[in-house]
Scaffold this motif. Structure first.
Motif, PDB file in Angstrom:
ATOM      1  N   CYS A 114      46.420-128.606  -4.355  1.00 15.46           N
ATOM      2  CA  CYS A 114      45.643-129.723  -4.893  1.00 15.46           C
ATOM      3  C   CYS A 114      44.182-129.437  -4.553  1.00 15.46           C
ATOM      4  O   CYS A 114      43.804-129.439  -3.381  1.00 15.46           O
ATOM      5  N   TYR A 115      43.388-129.187  -5.567  1.00 18.22           N
ATOM      6  CA  TYR A 115      42.002-128.800  -5.312  1.00 18.22           C
ATOM      7  C   TYR A 115      41.107-129.344  -6.416  1.00 18.22           C
ATOM      8  O   TYR A 115      41.587-129.855  -7.443  1.00 18.22           O
ATOM      9  N   VAL A 116      39.801-129.234  -6.209  1.00 18.30           N
ATOM     10  CA  VAL A 116      38.819-129.701  -7.179  1.00 18.30           C
ATOM     11  C   VAL A 116      38.439-128.538  -8.086  1.00 18.30           C
ATOM     12  O   VAL A 116      37.900-127.527  -7.615  1.00 18.30           O
ATOM     13  N   HIS A 117      38.732-128.687  -9.368  1.00 17.33           N
ATOM     14  CA  HIS A 117      38.426-127.650 -10.357  1.00 17.33           C
ATOM     15  C   HIS A 117      37.278-128.149 -11.227  1.00 17.33           C
ATOM     16  O   HIS A 117      37.469-128.925 -12.157  1.00 17.33           O
ATOM     17  N   LEU A 126      49.165-138.155  -7.828  1.00 17.22           N
ATOM     18  CA  LEU A 126      48.914-138.449  -6.414  1.00 17.22           C
ATOM     19  C   LEU A 126      47.798-137.581  -5.851  1.00 17.22           C
ATOM     20  O   LEU A 126      47.051-138.019  -4.970  1.00 17.22           O
ATOM     21  N   CYS A 127      47.669-136.365  -6.360  1.00 15.61           N
ATOM     22  CA  CYS A 127      46.564-135.506  -5.949  1.00 15.61           C
ATOM     23  C   CYS A 127      45.238-136.189  -6.257  1.00 15.61           C
ATOM     24  O   CYS A 127      44.311-136.186  -5.441  1.00 15.61           O
ATOM     25  N   GLN A 128      45.141-136.805  -7.438  1.00 11.17           N
ATOM     26  CA  GLN A 128      43.912-137.489  -7.839  1.00 11.17           C
ATOM     27  C   GLN A 128      43.721-138.791  -7.076  1.00 11.17           C
ATOM     28  O   GLN A 128      42.614-139.105  -6.621  1.00 11.17           O
ATOM     29  N   VAL A 129      44.795-139.567  -6.922  1.00 12.79           N
ATOM     30  CA  VAL A 129      44.690-140.861  -6.235  1.00 12.79           C
ATOM     31  C   VAL A 129      44.290-140.674  -4.776  1.00 12.79           C
ATOM     32  O   VAL A 129      43.421-141.397  -4.256  1.00 12.79           O
ATOM     33  N   VAL A 130      44.919-139.709  -4.103  1.00  7.16           N
ATOM     34  CA  VAL A 130      44.583-139.447  -2.701  1.00  7.16           C
ATOM     35  C   VAL A 130      43.140-138.977  -2.577  1.00  7.16           C
ATOM     36  O   VAL A 130      42.404-139.397  -1.663  1.00  7.16           O
ATOM     37  N   GLY A 131      42.696-138.140  -3.513  1.00  8.96           N
ATOM     38  CA  GLY A 131      41.311-137.688  -3.491  1.00  8.96           C
ATOM     39  C   GLY A 131      40.323-138.818  -3.677  1.00  8.96           C
ATOM     40  O   GLY A 131      39.299-138.893  -2.994  1.00  8.96           O
ATOM     41  N   VAL A 132      40.640-139.731  -4.611  1.00 12.35           N
ATOM     42  CA  VAL A 132      39.783-140.894  -4.836  1.00 12.35           C
ATOM     43  C   VAL A 132      39.766-141.795  -3.605  1.00 12.35           C
ATOM     44  O   VAL A 132      38.713-142.283  -3.187  1.00 12.35           O
ATOM     45  N   PHE A 163      38.262-134.196 -11.789  1.00 10.89           N
ATOM     46  CA  PHE A 163      38.334-132.750 -11.619  1.00 10.89           C
ATOM     47  C   PHE A 163      39.429-132.280 -10.669  1.00 10.89           C
ATOM     48  O   PHE A 163      39.653-131.075 -10.571  1.00 10.89           O
ATOM     49  N   ARG A 164      40.089-133.195  -9.956  1.00  6.38           N
ATOM     50  CA  ARG A 164      41.174-132.756  -9.078  1.00  6.38           C
ATOM     51  C   ARG A 164      42.419-132.460  -9.897  1.00  6.38           C
ATOM     52  O   ARG A 164      42.797-133.208 -10.788  1.00  6.38           O
ATOM     53  N   THR A 165      43.068-131.372  -9.569  1.00  8.16           N
ATOM     54  CA  THR A 165      44.280-130.987 -10.269  1.00  8.16           C
ATOM     55  C   THR A 165      45.139-130.131  -9.339  1.00  8.16           C
ATOM     56  O   THR A 165      44.733-129.824  -8.211  1.00  8.16           O
ATOM     57  N   VAL A 166      46.316-129.781  -9.820  1.00  7.91           N
ATOM     58  CA  VAL A 166      47.233-128.935  -9.061  1.00  7.91           C
ATOM     59  C   VAL A 166      47.401-127.620  -9.812  1.00  7.91           C
ATOM     60  O   VAL A 166      47.671-127.611 -11.014  1.00  7.91           O
ATOM     61  N   LYS A 167      47.212-126.522  -9.098  1.00 11.59           N
ATOM     62  CA  LYS A 167      47.301-125.202  -9.735  1.00 11.59           C
ATOM     63  C   LYS A 167      48.058-124.245  -8.826  1.00 11.59           C
ATOM     64  O   LYS A 167      47.933-124.311  -7.599  1.00 11.59           O
ATOM     65  N   PHE A 168      48.843-123.374  -9.459  1.00 10.88           N
ATOM     66  CA  PHE A 168      49.581-122.365  -8.695  1.00 10.88           C
ATOM     67  C   PHE A 168      48.704-121.142  -8.470  1.00 10.88           C
ATOM     68  O   PHE A 168      48.105-120.605  -9.397  1.00 10.88           O
ATOM     69  N   PHE A 169      48.623-120.713  -7.194  1.00 13.11           N
ATOM     70  CA  PHE A 169      47.852-119.526  -6.828  1.00 13.11           C
ATOM     71  C   PHE A 169      48.832-118.425  -6.424  1.00 13.11           C
ATOM     72  O   PHE A 169      49.428-118.490  -5.335  1.00 13.11           O
TER      73      PHE A 169
END
Length: 334
Positions: free
Chosen positions: A168-171, A88-94, A154-160
Motif C-alpha cells: 500500500c503506497y502513494v503512486h 482500506l489502504c485509502q481510508v487508513v491513509g486518509v 493516489f494511494r493504491t496497492v501494487k505488487f512488487f
C-alpha cells in the motif's frame, strides 16, 4: 565498501521486528488513554470551556490515528505486504493524514485561544465561547479532510516482484506531486503553525511572568490550562520535527537527484523511523493531561466520584427493594 554500505538487510530486519511491537504498544495505550480523556471531558458536570472543546477534539484525532495503526502493525510484520485491499489502504491513509493536520491545526487554535485568554483578555472576550470553538473545530476537520485528499486519490496497492509483496503506497501521477505534497506538509503542516504558535507562546510566557496576574483566581485557572497546552505543544514538536526534516531531505533528493544507494537507503529507513516516532505522539497526550493538567486531574476525580455515587445509590436502592420484597413475602406466608 560500497557494497557493504548498500547492504541494509540487517537494518530492515530490525525494522520488521521492532516496529510492529512499538506500534502495537502505542496503539493500545493510545486507545485506552484517549478514550479515558474523552470520558473525562465529555462526562464532566461542569460547563465545557473553550480549551476543553479543543482538547477533546484533539483526543478524537489521536483516537482516529491509533485506530488506523493495527493495519500497519500487521503489514510491517509481514514485510509491508498489504492484505486489506485498496479501499482500506485509502481510508487508513486518509485517517492518518487527517489526524496530523487536525492535530497541528487544533494545537494552533488552542495556542491562539491561550494567547487571547491571557494576553488580550478584554479585547476578544466575545469570540472566546463554546459556539465559536465548535465552529473552529468544524473548519479544522474539513481542512484536515481536504489536505488528506492525496491519500485518497493516489494511494493504491501494487505488487512488487522484486520484493514479493503487495504494498500500500502513494503512486503520484508524476514526481512533481511528490514535491507538492512534501511542501504542503512542511509549510501548511509545520512552518506556518510553528510561527503562529511561537508568537503566541512568546507573549504567553511573558505574561505568565507578570506577578500582578497571579492575584485573580480566573487568571490562575487560565494559567493552569496554559501550562498544559505549552507542554503538549513542545512534545508535539519534538515528536514530529524529525519527520519534517526527513520530508525536507526527500525534497532535496528530488531536486538534486542523488543516486547514491547509501543515501537512498538511509532516507527510506529514516522516513520509517521518523513517521512512527510522530505516531507515538498520539499516545503521549493522555499521560500529559494526567501529569501536567492539575485541572484535568480534578475533573477525572469528579467523574470517578460521580460514578461511585451513582453505583452506591443504585446498590442501596437494590438493597431496599430486596428488603421490602422479603418482608412482603414473609407477611404473605403468615
Amino acid at each position: 565498501m560500497e557494497g557493504d554500505a548498500c547492504n541494509n538487510t540487517e537494518v530492515w530486519e530490525w525494522v520488521y521486528s521492532m516496529q510492529p511491537t512499538y506500534m502495537a504498544v502505542i496503539c493500545v495505550l493510545g486507545m485506552m488513554g484517549n478514550a479515558f480523556v474523552l470520558c473525562v471531558l465529555c462526562l464532566q458536570r461542569e460547563r465545557h470551556t473553550v480549551a476543553d472543546i479543543y482538547l477533546s477534539n484533539l483526543a478524537v484525532a489521536d483516537l482516529v490515528m491509533v485506530s488506523c495503526l493495527p493495519f500497519w502493525v500487521v503489514t510491517v510484520a509481514r514485510r509491508f505486504h498489504w492484505s486489506f485491499g485498496v479501499p482500506l489502504c485509502q481510508v487508513v491513509g486518509v485517517g492518518i493524514g487527517m489526524n496530523y493536520y487536525c492535530s497541528i491545526l487544533l494545537l494552533t487554535a488552542v495556542s491562539v485561544d491561550r494567547y487571547l485568554a491571557l494576553v488580550r483578555p478584554m479585547s476578544f472576550v466575545r469570540l472566546r465561547n463554546a459556539a465559536s470553538a465548535k465552529g473552529v473545530c468544524l473548519i479544522i476537520w474539513v481542512a484536515g479532510c481536504l489536505l488528506s485528499l492525496p491519500a485518497l486519490l493516489f494511494r493504491t496497492v501494487k505488487f512488487f516482484p522484486e520484493l514479493g509483496v503487495e504494498a500500500c503506497y502513494v503512486h503520484y501521477p508524476h514526481e512533481g506531486w511528490r514535491v507538492r505534497y512534501n511542501m504542503t506538509v512542511n509549510v501548511v503542516g509545520f512552518l506556518v503553525p510553528a510561527l503562529v504558535v511561537s508568537y503566541c507562546s512568546y507573549h504567553i510566557i511573558a505574561t505568565l511572568k507578570n506577578n500582578r496576574m497571579r492575584k485573580f483566581s480566573a487568571v490562575r485557572t487560565e494559567r493552569k490550562a496554559t501550562h498544559l497546552v505549552l507542554v503538549i505543544l513542545i512534545v508535539f514538536i519534538l515528536c514530529w520535527l524529525p519527520y519534517h526534516i526527513v520530508m525536507l531531505l526527500d525534497t532535496f533528493d528530488y531536486y538534486f537527484a542523488i543516486s547514491d544507494c547509501l543515501w537512498t537507503n538511509a532516507l527510506d529507513i529514516s522516513t520509517q523511523l521518523a513517521t512512527y516516532l510522530g505516531y507515538g505522539n498520539s499516545s503521549l497526550n493522555p499521560f500529559l493531561y494526567v501529569i501536567v493538567g492539575r485541572h484535568f486531574r480534578q475533573k477525572a476525580k469528579g467523574m470517578f466520584k460521580h460514578i461511585l455515587n451513582r453505583y452506591e445509590k443504585g446498590h442501596a436502592l437494590q438493597t431496599v427493594n430486596f428488603t421490602s420484597t422479603t418482608r412482603y413475602n414473609e407477611s404473605s406466608n403468615l
